[in-house]
Design an enzyme around this catalytic site. Structure first.
Site, short mmCIF file in Angstrom:
data_model
loop_
_atom_site.label_atom_id
_atom_site.label_comp_id
_atom_site.label_asym_id
_atom_site.label_seq_id
_atom_site.Cartn_x
_atom_site.Cartn_y
_atom_site.Cartn_z
N GLU A 1 0.89 -1.28 -0.06
CA GLU A 1 0.06 0.06 0.06
C GLU A 1 0.76 1.55 0.04
O GLU A 1 0.50 2.16 1.00
CB GLU A 1 -0.87 -0.06 1.09
CG GLU A 1 -1.80 -1.27 1.17
CD GLU A 1 -2.93 -1.00 2.40
OE1 GLU A 1 -2.84 -0.30 3.17
OE2 GLU A 1 -3.84 -2.30 2.39
N GLU B 1 -6.10 -10.73 -1.49
CA GLU B 1 -6.90 -10.43 -0.14
C GLU B 1 -7.98 -10.42 -0.69
O GLU B 1 -8.89 -9.69 -0.42
CB GLU B 1 -6.57 -9.18 0.41
CG GLU B 1 -4.96 -9.05 0.93
CD GLU B 1 -4.48 -7.94 1.67
OE1 GLU B 1 -5.44 -7.18 2.11
OE2 GLU B 1 -3.27 -7.45 1.66
N SER C 1 -48.67 -29.24 -12.23
CA SER C 1 -48.20 -28.86 -11.18
C SER C 1 -48.97 -29.28 -10.03
O SER C 1 -49.61 -30.06 -9.97
CB SER C 1 -47.46 -27.64 -11.10
OG SER C 1 -46.51 -27.30 -9.94
C1 XIL Z 1 -6.09 -6.62 8.27
C2 XIL Z 1 -6.46 -7.79 8.95
O1 XIL Z 1 -7.43 -8.53 8.42
C3 XIL Z 1 -7.04 -7.18 10.13
O2 XIL Z 1 -7.27 -8.49 11.15
C4 XIL Z 1 -5.98 -6.28 10.79
O3 XIL Z 1 -6.99 -5.72 12.16
C5 XIL Z 1 -5.74 -5.01 9.91
O4 XIL Z 1 -5.39 -5.67 9.03
N1 XIL Z 1 -4.96 -4.88 3.70
C6 XIL Z 1 -4.09 -5.65 3.91
C7 XIL Z 1 -4.18 -6.59 4.89
O5 XIL Z 1 -3.05 -5.79 3.34
O6 XIL Z 1 -3.01 -6.66 5.80
C8 XIL Z 1 -5.14 -6.01 5.98
O7 XIL Z 1 -5.50 -7.13 6.96
C9 XIL Z 1 -6.41 -5.86 5.09
C10 XIL Z 1 -5.90 -4.63 4.16
#
Ligand code: XIL
Length: 720
Positions: free
Chosen positions: A163, A274, A619
């Site tokens: 990010e 993700e 039916s």
């Molecule tokens: C999230 C986790 O799922 C949560 O449990 C935590 O509180 C915050 O982070 N982008 C990412 C992940 O790259 O690491 C993040 O994960 C979600 C957004």
């Protein structure tokens, strides 16, 4: 009719479901293999896990069945592994790594450098002053190399930097990168350094740059630009991670397709890292989001399933460059978005959703299916209306003007889809095409616009599911038997008769064959019943019973007879109410047998005896036919059940009937309705000496083409 309801009703009538208590959506089976198996020729399917997931035997079962790549949801991030400088905490990460080692699954390492979930010691001193570049790099190096070295044996790739690209909009003159503390200290170079440190520790691991809003055109361009600069500077970056935190409204699949195509010009490896799809409009991986609404509606589930299936279709198309697709969490139960966002393929009870089966059950042939662009307006359209359209393969295409809507669904699609989701076209209208050819014949449908139910203004309306529904006709290859021809035609007339038992005026439609008005001849009569949700219009309006008769009579295939179609009083039954089994057909029996039949016999030239009287129904009308013919054996000699159950020799006998008294029995249904029981029943009746016929309509389900064909097949048996 509404799909789930009709499926349940049809199963009930055909006898596949044992009790009315089970009236409702069909139970979802436990999978026997996993997504990883379905996608073995495409890419790995991964999942992000927390420590509870890998300790709970039930979830472990699901993880091992479904996935062949694992990401630690939090345990390997900078802050959890090194909360204070030099103080490592490996417990959670070790536990997940050991789970992977024990089960022979490789890990996607996540993540080495991120502005979030990172100890501030990495970039600032105790007073809060930013560190020098040299201090930052020293901190980064020792952190990154400690963790990469520790898990080298089990990690096959790392999200090295997470990010770092700025969100849209980026104002002119501003950096394309996020203004994180690391960026403030070192500029873009901190990203390059992170990759170099990781590569030094494990030259084997594939190294990824990972980000969200990865399909948004402006941001994907910035991601591409960054990775391109890295490549040009000789930074060891292997791939781009598209986080894939999407929602049911977006991104558009065109944008996803374009982003993947763009990324694939600069890297050889793309991972979706993700994936989840929320049922609200929030997007991306920012850590502030809506925890969602309490109840997810069926139409939202349809949107989600559509977004998932269309996304996987695009991902399959890019299988050459995509090598792993990871879901962010095992189930909605512990999604980072909360249960109410309903984001995953497994629900809060870790049970697969319908969308899971849709993603898994793709047909590789359909991925490259070519749609022939010979669409024509459906024959049931209102005058002058272009849409809906149908092509020669049986695809249906819809167009709806609803400029301010956020979602438009057509409740028509292939089995299990829940409908065709329309997407906004360039001219602002909503458009969509079914994902494959529809069954031939007539289909009821409606639109769901932002959760509200509407008819399609393009088509005519037909009474089904207790309301006027839109209708579409996919021309059947054998439609000649109900086509309009230049031959003598009979009439369908409305009659009104007073019903004492219900104290009201009732309506029926009577088909009299061509020549009835001029002649003196008396005719036999078929009492023909519609199904649940329909009424006295169904058989001639949707079923074309009159045209089927006219054509058969003109061809000399049958002797003319009259058909009477009245309302079967079926429509007060509701799921959850008394249920179908508890339906009391007695009130209708009285109206039909003691009021309508005497009225018809006294107002039309009928042969008023049982050998010249038949009853049939589709039916639920079949269920009525079954019960009434057994209860009133003195009235009818021919029985017909169309997708409406069976007769057994035993029950006929119990009703005082036998193979002599019953002149003919017809049982039929569609090939997609589980026809074995129907055909077996016909054989049993024949073996018991009955003049019985079993019939299966090829390629049709619980819909009107099945019943049009049933009438065609049954009519020649009658009044012989
Ligand atoms: C999230 C986790 O799922 C949560 O449990 C935590 O509180 C915050 O982070 N982008 C990412 C992940 O790259 O690491 C993040 O994960 C979600 C957004």
């Amino acid at each position: 009719m509404k799909k789930t309801l009709v499926a349940a009703m049809c199963a009930l009538i055909l006898g596949a479901i044992p009790s009315a208590a089970q009236w409702g959506p069909r139970p979802i089976p436990e999978p026997t293999d996993g997504l990883k198996d379905a996608y073995k020729d495409y890419f790995k399917i991964g999942v992000a896990v927390n420590n509870k997931n890998v300790q709970d035997p039930d979830q472990v079962k699901v993880i091992l069945r479904e996935y062949n790549s694992i990401t630690a949801e939090n345990a390997m991030k900078p802050q959890p592994t090194e909360p204070k400088k030099g103080e490592f905490n490996w417990k959670d990460a070790d536990e997940i790594a050991d789970f992977c080692r024990a089960n022979g699954i490789k890990l996607r390492g996540h993540t080495l450098m991120w502005h979030s979930q990172i100890g501030s010691w990495m970039y600032q001193d105790e007073k809060g002053n930013l560190l020098s570049k040299e201090e930052l790099y020293a901190n980064m190096k020792h952190h990154i190399q400690a963790i990469v070295n520790r898990y080298k044996d089990v990690v096959y790739c790392w999200d090295v930097v997470n990010e770092a690209v700025a969100d849209s909009p980026v104002w002119p003159g501003r950096s394309e990168l996020r203004d994180s503390p690391m960026y403030k200290i070192a500029g873009e170079e901190f990203i390059y350094k992170a990759f170099e440190f990781a590569h030094e520790a494990d030259p084997e691991a594939l190294l990824f740059y990972n980000d969200y809003n990865d399909a948004e055109p402006a941001k994907s361009q910035r991601i591409y630009n960054l990775v391109k600069r890295m490549k040009e500077a000789g930074v060891p970056v292997d791939g781009i991670g598209m986080q894939g935190h999407y929602n049911v409204y977006g991104p558009s699949m065109a944008d996803v397709d374009a982003a993947i195509s763009l990324y694939s010009t600069i890297v050889d490896h793309i991972h979706v890292t993700e994936l989840d799809i929320r049922v609200n409009e929030d997007m991306g991986g920012g850590l502030r989001f809506n925890m969602g609404q309490a109840k997810v509606a069926d139409w939202e589930k349809t949107l989600q399933q559509d977004q998932y299936t269309k996304l996987f279709k695009v991902l399959r198309k890019h299988k050459d460059v995509i090598d792993c697709v990871t879901f962010w969490n095992v189930s909605d139960k512990d999604s980072w978005l909360g249960t109410n966002n309903y984001p995953l393929l497994f629900d809060e009870n870790v049970k697969p959703k319908q969308a899971y089966f849709a993603v898994k059950g793709f047909d590789p042939k359909m991925d490259n299916a070519e749609i022939i662009e010979d669409f024509k307006p459906s024959e049931l359209n209102q005058p002058g209306q272009q849409y809906p359209m149908v092509n020669s393969q049986g695809y249906a295409r819809f167009k709806v003007d609803a400029p301010k809507a956020t979602s438009v669904i057509v409740t028509l699609g292939l089995g299990g889809e829940g409908g065709t989701v329309l997407r906004k076209a360039e001219d602002g209208s909503w458009m969509g095409t079914t994902s494959g050819p529809m069954d031939e014949g007539f289909h009821y449908y409606h639109l769901i616009i932002d959760g509200g139910v509407f008819n399609d203004p393009g088509t005519e309306n037909f009474y089904g599911s207790t309301r006027q529904e839109s209708g579409i006709e996919i021309p059947a290859h054998d439609r000649a038997f109900y086509e309009e021809r230049d031959i003598p035609h009979g009439n369908v007339q409305q009659i009104l008769f007073w019903s004492n038992s219900t104290n009201m005026l009732k309506k029926a439609y009577v088909y009299t064959p061509a020549g009835y008005e001029k002649g003196k001849k008396k005719y036999p009569v078929l009492y023909l019943q519609h199904g649940w949700g329909e009424n006295e219009y169904a058989w001639w309006n949707q079923g074309h019973a009159n045209l089927i008769m006219d054509n058969m009579i003109a061809e000399g295939k049958i002797e003319p007879f009259i058909i009477v179609m009245t309302y079967g009083m079926t429509n007060d039954v509701r799921p959850g109410g008394a249920g179908l089994r508890g339906f009391n057909y007695k009130d209708f029996e009285t109206v039909l047998c003691d009021e309508l039949i005497p009225y018809v016999d006294s107002h039309f030239r009928t042969v008023a005896k049982r050998e010249s009287r038949a009853m049939a129904g589709l039916s639920m009308g079949g269920m009525e036919t079954h019960n009434i013919t057994l209860a009133r054996p003195e009235l009818f000699a021919y029985f017909g059940l169309h997708s409406g159950g069976i007769y057994t020799p035993k029950e006929l006998e119990a009703a005082g009937l036998d193979a002599k008294k019953v002149k003919g029995i017809f049982v039929g249904c569609g090939s997609k309705e589980g026809p074995d029981r129907i055909m077996k029943a016909a054989e049993d009746l024949q073996a018991a000496g009955y003049n019985a016929k079993g019939y299966v309509s090829e390629g049709t389900a619980h819909e009107f083409l099945t019943w049009r064909r049933c009438l065609l097949e049954m009519a020649p048996m009658l009044f012989k």
